[in-house]
Design a protein around this motif. Structure first.
Motif, PDB file in Angstrom:
ATOM      1  N   PRO A  51       0.829  -1.215   0.000  1.00 58.93           N
ATOM      2  CA  PRO A  51       0.000   0.000   0.000  1.00 58.93           C
ATOM      3  C   PRO A  51       0.860   1.260   0.000  1.00 58.93           C
ATOM      4  O   PRO A  51       1.950   1.286   0.581  1.00 58.93           O
ATOM      5  CB  PRO A  51      -0.796  -0.118   1.304  1.00 58.93           C
ATOM      6  N   LEU A  52       0.355   2.312  -0.645  1.00 58.14           N
ATOM      7  CA  LEU A  52       1.127   3.545  -0.757  1.00 58.14           C
ATOM      8  C   LEU A  52       1.463   4.135   0.610  1.00 58.14           C
ATOM      9  O   LEU A  52       2.582   4.620   0.826  1.00 58.14           O
ATOM     10  CB  LEU A  52       0.349   4.582  -1.576  1.00 58.14           C
ATOM     11  N   ALA A  53       0.503   4.107   1.536  1.00 59.12           N
ATOM     12  CA  ALA A  53       0.772   4.671   2.859  1.00 59.12           C
ATOM     13  C   ALA A  53       1.875   3.898   3.575  1.00 59.12           C
ATOM     14  O   ALA A  53       2.767   4.493   4.194  1.00 59.12           O
ATOM     15  CB  ALA A  53      -0.502   4.665   3.697  1.00 59.12           C
ATOM     16  N   THR A  54       1.834   2.575   3.478  1.00 57.74           N
ATOM     17  CA  THR A  54       2.872   1.742   4.103  1.00 57.74           C
ATOM     18  C   THR A  54       4.219   1.981   3.443  1.00 57.74           C
ATOM     19  O   THR A  54       5.254   2.118   4.115  1.00 57.74           O
ATOM     20  CB  THR A  54       2.499   0.256   3.996  1.00 57.74           C
ATOM     21  N   LEU A  55       4.201   2.028   2.114  1.00 55.39           N
ATOM     22  CA  LEU A  55       5.447   2.251   1.376  1.00 55.39           C
ATOM     23  C   LEU A  55       6.028   3.622   1.701  1.00 55.39           C
ATOM     24  O   LEU A  55       7.242   3.761   1.919  1.00 55.39           O
ATOM     25  CB  LEU A  55       5.164   2.141  -0.120  1.00 55.39           C
ATOM     26  N   GLY A  56       5.182   4.635   1.765  1.00 55.08           N
ATOM     27  CA  GLY A  56       5.664   5.974   2.095  1.00 55.08           C
ATOM     28  C   GLY A  56       6.269   6.031   3.480  1.00 55.08           C
ATOM     29  O   GLY A  56       7.309   6.651   3.691  1.00 55.08           O
ATOM     30  N   ALA A  57       5.623   5.363   4.448  1.00 56.00           N
ATOM     31  CA  ALA A  57       6.150   5.356   5.815  1.00 56.00           C
ATOM     32  C   ALA A  57       7.497   4.644   5.882  1.00 56.00           C
ATOM     33  O   ALA A  57       8.419   5.095   6.581  1.00 56.00           O
ATOM     34  CB  ALA A  57       5.140   4.685   6.741  1.00 56.00           C
ATOM     35  N   LEU A  58       7.629   3.527   5.161  1.00 57.70           N
ATOM     36  CA  LEU A  58       8.895   2.791   5.157  1.00 57.70           C
ATOM     37  C   LEU A  58      10.014   3.634   4.551  1.00 57.70           C
ATOM     38  O   LEU A  58      11.118   3.739   5.118  1.00 57.70           O
ATOM     39  CB  LEU A  58       8.736   1.486   4.370  1.00 57.70           C
ATOM     40  N   LEU A  59       9.747   4.244   3.401  1.00 61.49           N
ATOM     41  CA  LEU A  59      10.771   5.061   2.745  1.00 61.49           C
ATOM     42  C   LEU A  59      11.136   6.266   3.595  1.00 61.49           C
ATOM     43  O   LEU A  59      12.318   6.639   3.686  1.00 61.49           O
ATOM     44  CB  LEU A  59      10.275   5.507   1.373  1.00 61.49           C
ATOM     45  N   LEU A  60      10.132   6.873   4.229  1.00 59.07           N
ATOM     46  CA  LEU A  60      10.403   8.024   5.083  1.00 59.07           C
ATOM     47  C   LEU A  60      11.301   7.626   6.252  1.00 59.07           C
ATOM     48  O   LEU A  60      12.288   8.294   6.552  1.00 59.07           O
ATOM     49  CB  LEU A  60       9.096   8.614   5.599  1.00 59.07           C
ATOM     50  N   ALA A  61      10.969   6.518   6.918  1.00 57.63           N
ATOM     51  CA  ALA A  61      11.743   6.090   8.084  1.00 57.63           C
ATOM     52  C   ALA A  61      13.185   5.769   7.708  1.00 57.63           C
ATOM     53  O   ALA A  61      14.133   6.189   8.387  1.00 57.63           O
ATOM     54  CB  ALA A  61      11.079   4.876   8.727  1.00 57.63           C
ATOM     55  N   LEU A  62      13.380   5.018   6.618  1.00 56.64           N
ATOM     56  CA  LEU A  62      14.735   4.630   6.232  1.00 56.64           C
ATOM     57  C   LEU A  62      15.545   5.811   5.733  1.00 56.64           C
ATOM     58  O   LEU A  62      16.746   5.924   5.997  1.00 56.64           O
ATOM     59  CB  LEU A  62      14.677   3.532   5.166  1.00 56.64           C
ATOM     60  N   ARG A  63      14.905   6.728   5.031  1.00 59.80           N
ATOM     61  CA  ARG A  63      15.633   7.894   4.538  1.00 59.80           C
ATOM     62  C   ARG A  63      16.002   8.837   5.672  1.00 59.80           C
ATOM     63  O   ARG A  63      17.071   9.455   5.661  1.00 59.80           O
ATOM     64  CB  ARG A  63      14.810   8.610   3.464  1.00 59.80           C
ATOM     65  N   LEU A  64      15.110   8.955   6.664  1.00 58.54           N
ATOM     66  CA  LEU A  64      15.453   9.781   7.820  1.00 58.54           C
ATOM     67  C   LEU A  64      16.598   9.155   8.611  1.00 58.54           C
ATOM     68  O   LEU A  64      17.507   9.860   9.066  1.00 58.54           O
ATOM     69  CB  LEU A  64      14.220   9.960   8.718  1.00 58.54           C
ATOM     70  N   LEU A  65      16.569   7.832   8.792  1.00 62.85           N
ATOM     71  CA  LEU A  65      17.658   7.151   9.482  1.00 62.85           C
ATOM     72  C   LEU A  65      18.969   7.321   8.721  1.00 62.85           C
ATOM     73  O   LEU A  65      20.018   7.616   9.304  1.00 62.85           O
ATOM     74  CB  LEU A  65      17.330   5.669   9.645  1.00 62.85           C
ATOM     75  N   ASN A 370      14.957  15.931   1.662  1.00 65.49           N
ATOM     76  CA  ASN A 370      14.106  16.289   0.529  1.00 65.49           C
ATOM     77  C   ASN A 370      13.374  15.066  -0.004  1.00 65.49           C
ATOM     78  O   ASN A 370      12.158  15.077  -0.229  1.00 65.49           O
ATOM     79  CB  ASN A 370      14.941  16.895  -0.605  1.00 65.49           C
ATOM     80  N   LEU A 371      14.127  13.999  -0.229  1.00 61.07           N
ATOM     81  CA  LEU A 371      13.548  12.781  -0.782  1.00 61.07           C
ATOM     82  C   LEU A 371      12.611  12.115   0.211  1.00 61.07           C
ATOM     83  O   LEU A 371      11.585  11.541  -0.168  1.00 61.07           O
ATOM     84  CB  LEU A 371      14.675  11.832  -1.197  1.00 61.07           C
ATOM     85  N   ALA A 372      12.969  12.177   1.499  1.00 57.00           N
ATOM     86  CA  ALA A 372      12.104  11.585   2.519  1.00 57.00           C
ATOM     87  C   ALA A 372      10.770  12.303   2.586  1.00 57.00           C
ATOM     88  O   ALA A 372       9.711  11.679   2.677  1.00 57.00           O
ATOM     89  CB  ALA A 372      12.812  11.633   3.877  1.00 57.00           C
TER      90      ALA A 372
END
Length: 440
Positions: A51-65, A370-372
């Motif tokens: 799901p887009l929401a799940t994918l967005g949360a995963l990418l956000l978390a990993l990019r912030l880390l 930016n990407l996150a």
């Protein structure tokens, strides 16, 4: 009060062969960046049903880390470069190998659904992002240490970004032409060739060793510079404006334009091909306008051209290609000039050869943020507004158009205003140690 620093060593000449050798690594770095930031969201959403929401949360978390460790990686790059070019090259070889392995793991997971897939993707992203960051920051710091006036710094970063554009063109076309397997193989070969070119590139002259600041103080030193904070703010606004449409491009092409996914590959080729052609022209403008004003001109051109995407609908593929070509002409300034401006700040403060990696570590953090934000905010927001891949509802498609075209133009205008008032006008009224323009 900090102790005065010794003058940085003089810059050596930098010719075309030097540019090819140094810039070659930019090709695989950009090659891997495009699939990570453009292909990956669409691939996981459509291929594995994430799901887009799940994918967005995963990418956000990993990019912030990933972004959080970039300043520390910058200090590591400084330490490697102080030990000598050989240490930096050895670390770069390890990072390049890890980058290739992480890419394969990310796009060819052994599991295809559920929590196991998300866990595997998180681990593969962590490995890929970490290796990419160390390699990128070390390579950028090396280029900044080569020094030179505004025109030479622009050339150094233009060679790197020009090779990067070639990498983007390959990454845009290879997956659809030969598949992701051969694309991964091409990435590995490009990393090897780029590292070998880097090994033969001009080597920075070591700056005199000073007692200076160390540890946490050294890590935070760039943020104490007001001119760096202003430049970083402009860079982040401008970068977010570019990251949003990059994240949403495949959705826009397939659902708003109702065109096949292969059309996106041609659009990327036109966009980045136009940027390649524009680089020499923008470099010619630098001695007349200066780095900052040339960058501002590129921002204005980007808004005037990309705004046309907001009026496109189903079947308007020809119009979209025209927008890609025209807005691509403005891209050259975003690629070559911000890094050259940062290198000038480092040099002006007498920190070349001492803290280049620390500055570019914060620079990389800003890029990741930016990407996150693009993935972590735009994707869940679209889902909240009722858009999902394959949607044909007019309201959902309107939300997609606003997110893809209108929002980036607004952000780009904000970045242009910040560049004018916080950098160009501020230094014209109260000139400090940083010199932004070159006048004939």
């Amino acid at each position: 009060m900090t102790a005065p620093t010794a003058a940085p060593p003089p810059a050596a000449a930098f010719d075309r062969r030097d540019g090819l050798r140094y810039g070659a690594l930019g090709l695989p770095l950009a090659f891997v960046a495009l699939p990570l930031y453009v292909t990956l969201p669409d691939h996981y959403a459509r291929q594995f049903g994430v799901p887009l929401a799940t994918l967005g949360a995963l990418l956000l978390a990993l990019r912030l880390l990933d972004a959080a460790v970039d300043p520390a990686l910058g200090r590591l790059a400084d330490a490697l470069l102080r030990r000598g070019p050989g240490a930096a090259l050895a670390a770069g070889a390890v990072a390049a190998l890890a980058l290739a392995l992480g890419f394969v793991a990310l796009f060819f997971p052994p599991v295809t659904g559920g929590a196991a897939l998300l866990a595997w993707a998180a681990g593969a992203l962590a490995l890929t992002y970490g290796a990419y960051s160390l390699l990128t920051v070390t390579h950028q710091a090396w280029g900044a240490q080569l020094g030179g006036d505004e025109a030479q710094r622009a050339r150094i970063f233009a060679w790197r970004e020009g090779a990067g554009l070639a990498g983007v063109l390959l990454a845009a076309s290879l997956p659809s032409l030969v598949g992701l397997g051969w694309t991964a193989a091409a990435l590995a070969l490009a990393l090897l060739a780029g590292w070998l070119g880097w090994r033969r590139a001009p080597r920075p002259t070591a700056a005199p060793r000073t007692s200076g600041v160390t540890g946490w103080s050294a890590l935070m030193q760039p943020l104490r510079r007001a001119d760096f904070r202003r430049l970083l703010a402009v860079f982040m606004l401008n970068g977010t404006a570019s990251a949003v449409p990059a994240t949403l491009m495949l959705f826009f092409v397939q659902d708003r334009l109702q065109a096949p996914a292969s059309s996106a590959a041609l659009a990327l080729l036109l966009y980045f091909g136009a940027a390649v052609l524009s680089l020499p022209l923008w470099l010619r403008a630098v001695p007349q306008l200066g780095l900052a004003r040339t960058w501002l001109a590129g921002m204005v051109l980007a808004v005037l051209t990309f705004a046309g995407a907001a009026g496109l609908g189903a079947g308007d593929l020809g119009g979209y290609y025209a927008v890609c070509v025209l807005s691509g002409l403005a891209l050259g300034t975003d690629l070559a000039l911000p890094g050259a401006l940062l290198a000038g700040q480092i040099d002006a403060h007498g920190e070349r050869g001492r803290s280049d990696g620390a500055y570019f570590g914060w620079w990389a953090l800003a890029t990741k943020l930016n990407l996150a934000l693009a993935a972590g905010v735009a994707l869940p927001l679209l889902a909240l507004l009722g858009y999902s891949p394959g949607a044909r509802d007019p309201a959902a498609l309107t939300a997609l158009t606003v997110a893809y075209a209108v929002l980036p133009c607004a952000l780009k205008l904000a970045a242009a205003a910040a560049l004018h008032y916080a950098l160009i006008r501020a230094h014209a009224l109260a000139p400090g140690p940083l010199r932004l323009e070159i006048h004939p």
